[in-house]
Structures are given as C-alpha cells and as structure tokens.
Design a protein around this motif. Structure first.
Motif, PDB file in Angstrom:
ATOM      1  N   ASN B  60       0.822  -1.210   0.000  1.00 13.64           N
ATOM      2  CA  ASN B  60       0.000   0.000   0.000  1.00 13.64           C
ATOM      3  C   ASN B  60       0.857   1.262   0.000  1.00 13.64           C
ATOM      4  O   ASN B  60       0.610   2.195  -0.754  1.00 13.64           O
ATOM      5  N   GLU B 187     -11.062  -2.684  -3.127  1.00 15.98           N
ATOM      6  CA  GLU B 187      -9.911  -3.228  -2.419  1.00 15.98           C
ATOM      7  C   GLU B 187      -9.795  -4.708  -2.714  1.00 15.98           C
ATOM      8  O   GLU B 187     -10.782  -5.357  -3.032  1.00 15.98           O
ATOM      9  N   TRP B 196      -4.862  -2.051  -1.240  1.00 14.87           N
ATOM     10  CA  TRP B 196      -5.615  -1.013  -1.935  1.00 14.87           C
ATOM     11  C   TRP B 196      -5.708  -1.312  -3.423  1.00 14.87           C
ATOM     12  O   TRP B 196      -4.723  -1.672  -4.070  1.00 14.87           O
ATOM     13  N   PRO B 260      -4.301   7.120  -3.820  1.00 12.47           N
ATOM     14  CA  PRO B 260      -4.455   5.871  -3.062  1.00 12.47           C
ATOM     15  C   PRO B 260      -4.909   6.140  -1.624  1.00 12.47           C
ATOM     16  O   PRO B 260      -5.804   5.466  -1.118  1.00 12.47           O
ATOM     17  N   ASN B 264      -8.707   5.118  -0.943  1.00  9.26           N
ATOM     18  CA  ASN B 264      -8.659   3.793  -0.346  1.00  9.26           C
ATOM     19  C   ASN B 264      -8.505   3.825   1.173  1.00  9.26           C
ATOM     20  O   ASN B 264      -8.593   2.794   1.830  1.00  9.26           O
ATOM     21  N   ASP B 265      -8.218   4.994   1.726  1.00  9.87           N
ATOM     22  CA  ASP B 265      -7.881   4.998   3.142  1.00  9.87           C
ATOM     23  C   ASP B 265      -8.572   6.098   3.936  1.00  9.87           C
ATOM     24  O   ASP B 265      -9.413   5.832   4.789  1.00  9.87           O
TER      25      ASP B 265
END
Lengths: 429, 371
Positions: B60, B187, B196, B260, B264-265
């Motif tokens: 990641n 994911e 990710w 990312p 994704n986070d």
C-alpha cells in the motif's frame, strides 16, 4: 540515460525574444537612486494607508534578524557557484548548522555553538564536494541527497541527545534542544533613542528614514555584525585577490584555469567547504540568535530562499545582500501584525504593476501591458474590498515575492559560465 | 546497444546493491557508536518486515511512493528537476477531496471525476513552473520550491471551518467533507488488512510511463531534450513546448500520488494527510534510476524500511534511524551509479579502441600484401 548520467548543463534559461540586448550596468549612484526611490514609495504608502509598522524600527530590526540567515545561506551559495558547483544542499547544511550549533551551544558557550554549527555545515560541504567534484555526480542530485541525509541524521541524533539525561531535564525533547545562552546584543547609545523620538512623529520620509536606521542600530546581535563582515570579506577575497580570481575562473572556464596551472579540484573543494560553513553559520544563527534552541524543521526552506536571493542578486555579494534584505523584510512581516502591513504593500504592488502596464503599452507590447493592467486592477479591487490579508497569505509572502522578483529579473542575470557543469581533470587535453 | 550485454546488466544491479550494503554498514556503525547492538536490530527489521500484514502495508505504501517516483522521473528524464511534486500532490489531493465530498454521483462517474480533478490541479500547479521557465527564464528548481510553500499556504487558508473545511463532531479536527461510500475505490480482500485497489492504477501508470518514453516519438523527443537541448532543437524539436508539456505530465502524475490514500484509506483531506512524499519520490526516482521497474523496487524498499524500523521503537531502538538509512542509501546510490557509468564508458571506449586498432592492423596487412 538518466539524470545522473548527463554531461550537459541543465537546459539554460531560454532566451526570450523582444528583449533588448543591451544590459544596463548598475553603478553605485544608480543603486543609491533606486534605494531612495523605494524608500520614497514606502513612505508614501505608509502615509496614505496609515500602516505605521511598514517602516518602524521594530519591523526593520526583525527584518535584519531574518535576513541574516538567508543572506548567509546565499553567501554560501555564492562561494560554491562562483567555483562552478551548484549547491542546493544548502538547506541540509543549514540544518546541520542549527543542530550542531544548539548541541554545542546549550552545553557550553554560544560562541562555541556558532563554531560547531560552522563545522557541521562544513562537513556537509565536504560531502557535497566529494560527490560532485571527485565523483562527478550531478550537482542538484547530490544536493538533494545531502538534504535528505542531513534531515535523517539530525532527527535521529536529536532524539538521542536532547531527550536523555541532563538535556531532557533542562527542557530538551526529541524535536527540541535545551536553550542556550544568548549572544550579546548591543544598541548604539543615544543614537537609537534619538532616532526613535524622530520616528514616532510619523513625518513623511524623515520618520521612515529614522525608523530604518533605528532598526539597524537597536538590539543588534554581535553575530549579525560578523555576518556583515563576511559579506564585505567575501567581496574582497573573491574580487580583489589572486585566490579569488582563480576560484572564479574555475566557475567560468575550468579548462582554461587548468591550463594556467590552477588546481581546479582543490579550489572547488575549498569553495564548497566554505559554502557549507557559511550555510552552517546561517543555521547556527537561527538556533542560537533567533530562537536559542534547535527545533526540528526550524530552517523552513531558508536554504532554498538563500539560493533564490543569490540568483536575484546576480551572483554578486551586493545584490545578494539586497535580495536577502527583501526576503528578510517579507519574512519579518509574518512575525509582526503582518496582515495590515502586507495589505498596505498591496497598494505599492498596484502602483508598480500600473507603471509596468503603461510602460509596456508605450513600448507597444500590448499583451504583457494588458495583462499587467488587468492584474493591477484585480489587486486594487482586492485592496479596496478588504482591510487585512489572511495570516496564511502573509506567511506565503516571501515565496510569492521570490517568484515575482525572479520572473521579472531572471533574464537580466548572468550566472558563472561553467556553473553546474561536470568537470573532469584533464578533460581539455 | 540493443544487444543483450550481461556485464552491463550486472553492473546496473551491482550499483544499488552496493549502495544498500554500504547504507546498512553505516547504519550499523551509527547504532554501535550510540551504544546499541546493530545486528539484532536488522534481525528484528527483517523478521517483522516480511510478515503478511507488513507485506500488505509495504504494497500500500509502495503504491503511493511508486506514483511519486514516476512523477519525479518524468522530469528527470528530460533534465527537469521537478522539486515541486510535493506541493503539486498536496494541492491536487486537497481539491480532489473537496470535489469528491461535494458531489454524490454514482461511483463509476465520480471516481474518474475525482482522479481527473487531481490530475488537472497537479498539472496546473506544475505548469506554472514550466511557463515561468520558458517565458521568464526562471529555474524550475527555485520556482517549484516556492510553489510548494505557496501550496501549503493555500491549503491552510481553504481548509478551515466555513470555507472548504468541516469541523468533526469531536471538534478537534478540520477536514474536507468525507467522500460518499459509493465513490470509495475497490480493495483486494486480503487478510488481515486489504490491499488497496489503486495499486492497479499504479501498475498501469508504470506501463504507460515505459511505453510513452520508450516506444513513442514523444518519449524519444523528451529523452533527446534531456540529453542535449541544442541537439534536440537542431533536429526540429520545440524545446520550450517540450518543457511545458513534460512539466504538465509530471504534475498530472503528481496529482495521482494522493489518490491511493484519499480513495482507499482516509476518504477526506485533513491536517494529518501524509506530507513530504514528493521528496520521497525524488529519492525513489534516483534509486530506481528512472526505470519503471527500478522505481517499483525502490518504492517497495522504502515501504519495507519504514515498516521494519517502526517495529524497532518497541525493542529499545529509535525508529528515526530510518532517516539515516534512507539518506545514506540515496547518497551512496548516486555516487555508485556515477562510478558505474564512468566505468562503463571507459570499457566501451577501450573496446572501440581495440576494434579500431585491429581493423587498422588488418588494413595495413592487406596493403603490405598487395604492395
């Protein structure tokens, strides 16, 4: 193949068409006239807007204190680039200066701290010289690597040395050193008070002059005097001695210098090590005079700004001093109730842009003229519709000023001819 | 040059390996000098860094670093030093987060929109430096550094309650409005934590980088400008246009760096959005020698080092040692590449010299025979 493997200089500034070939030489009277005109404009702005702080002794004193580290970093850049080595590692060498300065400074005497800061910077310079001169690594890449390395080392050792035992008791932490004693400050007796009494009347021009002179003679650190001496010394050494001539010849044409028996490698080494030492001194000034402690991230990119000041100053000590003063002034604005002062200076920007627009239109270059006029109008609207500038924008002032100044002046500048180019011993044979 | 040269490849691999070994030696010296046992530290790092949750972490992190390395490498390939990747990606991620938070379109529409916003903002910010360089002759090194700081100021101004910011319920953190769940990126359901999905985009970007630079006319021109501006000019390349274009591409790629993390986070931009990745990207591009595979290895190495040293903190060491390791690697690697390059050049010269000498000898033999 890659950026590490080029033997050509970085693409030079492209020539822009339309510019006049002739370059006006700034003689001493001309410089004085420019300074006087700038002073007149400043006092006019102060009188019109009522932003008294623009030329107050306090503002100028703060500007001087902020200008010294920038100027010293720039002077470091000057030494290296005059010998043909671009030194973007100034920032890292400055970080080493802040760290070692505070490290030796809190344990012993601040002057020993200053010395330690210089030595720390010199070590960084030595590393840069080793990579660029001996191994011929691209100067900018080596500089970036040194910045990364200096940050890594100081972060690690700060936690180790400032967060344990005696240091931790005296106020150290992983990101901060214990405080060091101050370096003596002095105020010229009598003169300072008299200038202050003139300043408080807020007379046009006279009070501004008094404020500026007052700022230069009140609470001046001894290290500032040393820095001023280094500027004068640099000029004499580089432009008035055989040593300086040889050093500069290495930056202009190393092959020719070699043919005359100059040991180019040695001169480059000397120049880059001195360069690191000066940047380290600038760092030590930050940690010992400006704040008395080492603080992570304290340099805040001043090494880069010093480089910009040097470029602005056309690779000359006098121009560099003016550039450092300008950036120091912008830097000091954010320390003191800056919103109002910057707001007042917007008016100055409007006038300058308007003059530029009229000049461009008179010279029949319509596009830049119209652009300048539009920007001037936009800034004027901004000025009229607000009372102050948000603090975030005040903190960006030095950077915006740098960009503006460089974009207006970059084409008039001449850097040393072999600056940034790789040189191998005997390549001209 | 097209022919496969085993020795050349070996040299290419030897340089970074040597640098890493030297870096570990220096680190061991530093640790030993500060009274800590170095080899058990490395043992801990490798043990922990190869566990499966660490692998996910490294992938990641590596995704973000890889994009950063590519963004920097595009500039490097034409001798442009885009130090401003740092400001470009932060500004891009901030505006992308603001756009993403303001809209509630279907994901298939909104995700591309967010990414496009980021790329455009990044490209614009880099484009300023490119324009200043070609029209006003301002060095991109200085202008991009200044633009970094200005980007910080702009984000600081806009990320406030009542502007684009939004105070959370606890009243402690200001962030942009969170992106709706429909616009979260997919994911890979790995255990214990997911990988990710943006890693796919990173791989595509790496492929596009390789293809554009190595297989297109544009890439050829770009590399030519990098090696010699005057030669490129003479062969009909508009150098000024190339400078602006490659700055725009580099900035657009920089715009992807924050994605990312954003998609994704974190799903929002706040004060604790990662900073300084632009500079990491410079280190990684140098390490990977601007090669798409090399950059990938560099990115993974950086992720591994951060993961491994993070564990050291719990074992009586200081995790800040990572800065020392990374700094030494970068400095050693640039020196090692230079040494290898010089050696290769010498080898080539002596080989050409030998061939020419052999030819000359043959010619003179023939002349003697015919005479």
């Amino acid at each position: 193949m890659s950026a590490t493997a080029t033997s050509t200089p970085p693409p030079a500034a492209p020539k822009v068409s339309g510019g006049k070939g002739g370059r006006t030489r700034f003689s001493f009277p001309v410089v004085l006239l420019i300074i006087a005109a700038a002073l007149l404009a400043l006092s006019a702005v102060r009188t019109i807007t009522g932003a008294q702080d623009v030329t107050s002794a306090g503002q100028i004193s703060a500007a001087l204190a902020m200008a010294v580290p920038i100027g010293l970093a720039g002077l470091g850049g000057l030494w290296a680039e005059r010998a043909g080595v671009v030194n973007i590692g100034l920032e890292g060498m400055m970080i080493l200066g802040t760290f070692f300065g505070a490290w030796a400074g809190w344990q012993t005497d601040p002057w020993i701290g200053v010395l330690a800061g210089v030595v720390g910077g010199m070590l960084g310079g030595l590393l840069h010289a080793f990579a660029t001169v001996t191994f011929g690594v691209d100067h900018i890449i080596s500089g970036i690597a040194i910045n990364i390395l200096a940050l890594g080392f100081t972060t690690y050792f700060a936690k180790l040395w400032f967060n344990t035992g005696d240091a931790a008791e005296k106020g150290g932490s992983p990101k901060q050193s214990p405080p060091a004693d101050s370096i003596t400050q002095f105020t010229v007796p009598g003169l300072s008070d008299w200038l202050h009494s003139v300043e408080v009347h807020h007379w046009f021009f006279v009070s501004d002059l008094a404020g500026i002179l007052g700022g230069l003679v009140t609470h001046v650190s001894l290290l500032t005097v040393v820095a001023a001496g280094l500027f004068v010394g640099t000029f004499f050494v580089l432009w008035r001695t055989a040593f300086g001539l040889r050093l500069r010849s290495c930056g202009e044409n190393p092959v020719a210098a070699e043919s005359l028996g100059v040991n180019v490698y040695r001169y480059k080494y000397i120049a880059v090590i001195i360069s690191g030492g000066l940047a380290g001194l600038g760092g030590a000034f930050l940690s010992l005079v400006t704040s008395h402690i080492y603080n992570e991230g304290q340099t805040g990119g001043r090494g880069y700004i010093g480089l910009a000041a040097m470029i602005f100053g056309n690779w000359r000590p006098g121009g560099l001093a003016m550039g450092a003063g300008l950036f120091g002034f912008a830097d000091a604005l954010q320390l003191r109730n800056g919103g109002e002062s910057v707001h007042a200076l917007l008016l100055l920007l409007v006038v300058m842009l308007a003059v530029l627009a009229v000049w461009k239109l008179y010279r029949k270059s319509y596009v830049p003229g119209v652009i300048s006029a539009v920007i001037a109008a936009a800034v004027l609207v901004w000025y009229l519709s607000t009372d102050t500038v948000p603090t975030e924008f005040v903190s960006a002032t030095p950077y915006v000023v740098t960009l503006l100044v460089l974009s207006l002046s970059a084409q008039r500048l001449r850097m040393p001819k072999a600056d940034g180019m790789r040189y191998r011993k005997g390549q001209g044979k | 040059m097209k022919k496969f040269d085993k020795e050349r490849l070996l040299l290419g691999i030897a340089a970074p390996l040597l640098a890493i070994v030297v870096a570990f030696l220096v680190t061991a010296l530093v640790l030993a000098a500060t009274g800590k046992e170095p080899f058990s530290a490395f043992g801990i790092m490798f043990d922990y860094g190869l566990k499966s949750d660490s692998q996910v972490y490294i992938l990641n992190k590596g995704t973000t670093y890889y994009l950063a390395g590519l963004a920097v490498a595009i500039g490097f390939r034409m001798n442009l030093f885009n130090i401003g990747v740092d400001g470009q990606y932060r500004l891009a991620a901030f505006f992308a987060a603001a756009v993403g938070g303001a809209l509630t379109l279907p994901g298939a529409l909104q995700i591309p929109l967010i990414i496009l916003t980021a790329m455009i903002v990044g490209a614009m910010w880099a484009g300023i430096a490119g324009l200043l360089k070609v029209t006003r002759g301002v060095s991109e090194v200085v202008s991009t550094i200044m633009l970094n700081s200005i980007a910080t100021a702009i984000i600081g101004y806009l990320l406030q309650q009542g502007r684009l910011g939004h105070l959370d319920e606890a009243g402690t953190k200001v962030s942009t409005t969170p992106i709706p769940e429909s616009s979260h990126f997919f994911e890979f359901p790995t255990t214990p934590t997911p990988v990710w999905g943006f890693i796919v985009v990173a791989v595509v970007a790496g492929f596009a980088y390789w293809f554009t630079l190595g297989r297109t006319r544009f890439g050829f021109d770009l590399r030519t400008v990098g090696q010699s501006g005057s030669a490129a000019e003479a062969s009909g390349v508009d150098v000024r246009k190339m400078v602006v274009t490659s700055m725009l591409i580099s900035g657009g790629m920089a715009g992807l760096i924050g994605m990312p993390t954003l998609l994704n986070d974190s799903y929002e931009y706040s004060g604790d959005f990662p900073v300084g990745i632009g500079f990491t990207g410079i280190a990684i591009a140098l390490l990977g020698r601007n090669h798409p595979v090399g950059i990938a290895l560099g990115a993974l190495l950086w992720g591994f080092l951060e993961r491994g040293t993070g564990k050291l903190e719990f074992e009586g060491y200081d995790k800040e040692i990572v800065g020392v390791i990374q700094g030494v690697i970068v400095l050693c690697v640039v020196i090692a590449y230079e040494v290898v390059r010089r050696y290769g050049l010498k080898r080539q010269q002596s080989r050409v010299g030998a061939e020419l000498a052999a030819k000359a000898a043959r010619n003179s033999d023939q002349q003697e025979v015919s005479a």
